[in-house]
Design a protein around this motif. Structure first.
Motif, PDB file in Angstrom:
ATOM      1  N   TRP A  14      -1.107  -5.136   6.855  1.00  0.00           N
ATOM      2  CA  TRP A  14      -1.930  -6.285   6.464  1.00  0.00           C
ATOM      3  C   TRP A  14      -2.727  -5.983   5.193  1.00  0.00           C
ATOM      4  O   TRP A  14      -2.946  -6.888   4.376  1.00  0.00           O
ATOM      5  CB  TRP A  14      -2.861  -6.687   7.601  1.00  0.00           C
ATOM      6  N   ARG A  15      -3.134  -4.737   5.010  1.00  0.00           N
ATOM      7  CA  ARG A  15      -3.829  -4.365   3.780  1.00  0.00           C
ATOM      8  C   ARG A  15      -2.915  -4.547   2.568  1.00  0.00           C
ATOM      9  O   ARG A  15      -3.326  -5.063   1.513  1.00  0.00           O
ATOM     10  CB  ARG A  15      -4.320  -2.925   3.879  1.00  0.00           C
ATOM     11  N   GLU A  16      -1.662  -4.156   2.725  1.00  0.00           N
ATOM     12  CA  GLU A  16      -0.694  -4.316   1.641  1.00  0.00           C
ATOM     13  C   GLU A  16      -0.424  -5.794   1.336  1.00  0.00           C
ATOM     14  O   GLU A  16      -0.256  -6.179   0.189  1.00  0.00           O
ATOM     15  CB  GLU A  16       0.614  -3.613   1.986  1.00  0.00           C
ATOM     16  N   GLN A  17      -0.404  -6.612   2.399  1.00  0.00           N
ATOM     17  CA  GLN A  17      -0.200  -8.055   2.192  1.00  0.00           C
ATOM     18  C   GLN A  17      -1.344  -8.680   1.408  1.00  0.00           C
ATOM     19  O   GLN A  17      -1.144  -9.540   0.545  1.00  0.00           O
ATOM     20  CB  GLN A  17      -0.045  -8.761   3.542  1.00  0.00           C
ATOM     21  N   LYS A  48      17.396  -3.909  13.235  1.00  0.00           N
ATOM     22  CA  LYS A  48      16.876  -3.737  11.884  1.00  0.00           C
ATOM     23  C   LYS A  48      16.012  -2.489  11.670  1.00  0.00           C
ATOM     24  O   LYS A  48      15.775  -2.102  10.525  1.00  0.00           O
ATOM     25  CB  LYS A  48      16.072  -4.977  11.473  1.00  0.00           C
ATOM     26  N   LEU A  49      15.515  -1.884  12.738  1.00  0.00           N
ATOM     27  CA  LEU A  49      14.716  -0.674  12.561  1.00  0.00           C
ATOM     28  C   LEU A  49      15.611   0.498  12.167  1.00  0.00           C
ATOM     29  O   LEU A  49      16.815   0.487  12.436  1.00  0.00           O
ATOM     30  CB  LEU A  49      13.982  -0.337  13.860  1.00  0.00           C
ATOM     31  N   PHE A 102       8.105  -9.454   9.734  1.00  0.00           N
ATOM     32  CA  PHE A 102       7.584 -10.355   8.706  1.00  0.00           C
ATOM     33  C   PHE A 102       8.456 -10.404   7.444  1.00  0.00           C
ATOM     34  O   PHE A 102       8.069 -11.020   6.456  1.00  0.00           O
ATOM     35  CB  PHE A 102       6.148  -9.981   8.351  1.00  0.00           C
ATOM     36  N   SER A 103       9.620  -9.780   7.490  1.00  0.00           N
ATOM     37  CA  SER A 103      10.570  -9.952   6.395  1.00  0.00           C
ATOM     38  C   SER A 103      11.096 -11.384   6.449  1.00  0.00           C
ATOM     39  O   SER A 103      11.086 -12.024   7.512  1.00  0.00           O
ATOM     40  CB  SER A 103      11.727  -8.964   6.545  1.00  0.00           C
ATOM     41  N   PRO A 104      11.548 -11.938   5.332  1.00  0.00           N
ATOM     42  CA  PRO A 104      12.113 -13.296   5.354  1.00  0.00           C
ATOM     43  C   PRO A 104      13.214 -13.451   6.400  1.00  0.00           C
ATOM     44  O   PRO A 104      13.259 -14.451   7.120  1.00  0.00           O
ATOM     45  CB  PRO A 104      12.652 -13.463   3.930  1.00  0.00           C
ATOM     46  N   GLU A 105      14.072 -12.454   6.489  1.00  0.00           N
ATOM     47  CA  GLU A 105      15.160 -12.497   7.469  1.00  0.00           C
ATOM     48  C   GLU A 105      14.616 -12.443   8.898  1.00  0.00           C
ATOM     49  O   GLU A 105      15.071 -13.184   9.776  1.00  0.00           O
ATOM     50  CB  GLU A 105      16.108 -11.321   7.235  1.00  0.00           C
ATOM     51  N   GLY A 106      13.601 -11.584   9.112  1.00  0.00           N
ATOM     52  CA  GLY A 106      13.017 -11.454  10.444  1.00  0.00           C
ATOM     53  C   GLY A 106      12.327 -12.725  10.891  1.00  0.00           C
ATOM     54  O   GLY A 106      12.491 -13.163  12.037  1.00  0.00           O
ATOM     55  N   LYS A 107      11.561 -13.325  10.011  1.00  0.00           N
ATOM     56  CA  LYS A 107      10.850 -14.560  10.355  1.00  0.00           C
ATOM     57  C   LYS A 107      11.832 -15.707  10.633  1.00  0.00           C
ATOM     58  O   LYS A 107      11.616 -16.498  11.551  1.00  0.00           O
ATOM     59  CB  LYS A 107       9.879 -14.941   9.237  1.00  0.00           C
TER      60      LYS A 107
END
Length: 321
Positions: free
Chosen positions: A314-317, A57-58, A274-279
């Protein structure tokens, strides 16, 4: 003659362009070494999962390669020395690395940077149900596998036995070999960090195993002596035949990166994980991935900074809340 010179000149130009494209193209691919674990342990499956996800995915100019390892101790040392760029490590070992204690006594190192918390892990000792061993004290004089060399399991097992004053006949074996030795009765018990461990799941499928419970007094000694250890419980039915909760001690496992990995690349890794697919993918690889999160208070207590790429993520989250 002029045409020949022109032809030769064009060939030289083409060769230079070709070489430049090859060289600069290769240089544009940034490769990172992910120090993992060895077969039979919890991490081997987990590390294989995250490396596969990142590889797929990268962006194509960022590559992550998994390298075999003994576990948390070796992973932490590799990160400190620059042999590894990414890894999983125990909170205790990261703290020791940063402060020059324990596994890095007298050699403080500021390479580790936090990406995120993966899970809270347990440590425990396992024996066969018919061994006659029912308590930690019963391990006195018995043959006990601490874990693989360079692993967190081995370090935690050794720490436990020393803290509780138990003199066992200690050895180190790879997780799979240790589980086989236990099943065959060649050793009396083995220490393990993380559950369920693949090697022990296999043993429990053919032999009745027994997870040795810690007493409150024993856990008090361990928690008092070890930074960032806490009391915990292994839920019933973690292993086949284990019908009751078992008192154990706990610690935190972190995903970390070297400070030398560019912030943009770590940020891309965070987005993938932390993407939905990744998680969803990681959670299917191993249930421990389902608990990955950010715990800023715990990171602050640990005293190790976030990697700038993770800090940005994390700041963006937080801003999205």
């Amino acid at each position: 003659m002029t045409r020949r010179r022109l032809f030769v000149g064009l060939m030289v130009v083409a060769l230079i362009v070709c070489m430049s494209t090859t060289l600069f193209g290769a240089a544009s691919v940034r490769r990172y070494a992910y120090s993992a674990s060895n077969p039979g342990g919890v991490w081997y499956t987990m590390c294989g999962g995250i490396v596969k996800l990142l590889q797929e995915k990268l962006p194509s100019n960022i590559r992550v390669d998994m390298i075999a390892s003994g576990g948390s101790v070796l992973n932490t040392r590799r990160l400190a020395s620059g042999e590894a760029d990414l890894t999983m490590a125990y909170s205790t070992h990261l703290w020791e690395c940063w402060n020059g204690e324990g596994i890095m006594k007298g050699r403080p190192n500021d390479n580790p940077r936090i990406m995120f918390e993966i899970y809270k892990s347990d440590h425990y000792f396992v024996t066969l149900a018919n061994s006659g061993i029912k308590s930690m004290k019963d391990l006195e004089g018995k043959r006990v596998v601490l874990g693989p060399p360079g692993s967190g399991s081995s370090d935690n097992s050794r720490f436990t036995l020393r803290t509780l004053g138990i003199n066992a006949i200690e050895s180190e074996l790879a997780f799979g070999d240790a589980a086989q030795a236990l099943a065959e009765g060649k050793v009396h018990a083995m220490g393990m960090s993380g559950s369920p461990a693949a090697g022990l799941v296999e043993v429990a499928a053919t032999r009745d195993i027994y997870i040795i419970p810690f007493t409150d007094e024993e856990l008090d000694k361990i928690v008092s002596a070890g930074p960032f250890f806490s009391k915990g419980v292994m839920p019933a039915n973690t292993y086949q035949g284990q019908t009751k909760d078992v008192p154990v001690f706990m610690f935190t496992v972190y995903q970390v990166a070297s400070k030398n990995v560019p912030a943009d690349d770590v940020y891309e890794m965070m987005k993938v994980c932390f993407s939905p697919e990744g998680k969803e993918y990681l959670g299917a690889v191993h249930p421990y991935w389902k608990t990955m999160k950010n715990d800023p208070e715990l990171v602050k207590a640990l005293g190790i900074p976030y990697h700038p790429g993770a800090e940005r993520f994390w700041r963006e989250q937080e801003q999205k809340k």
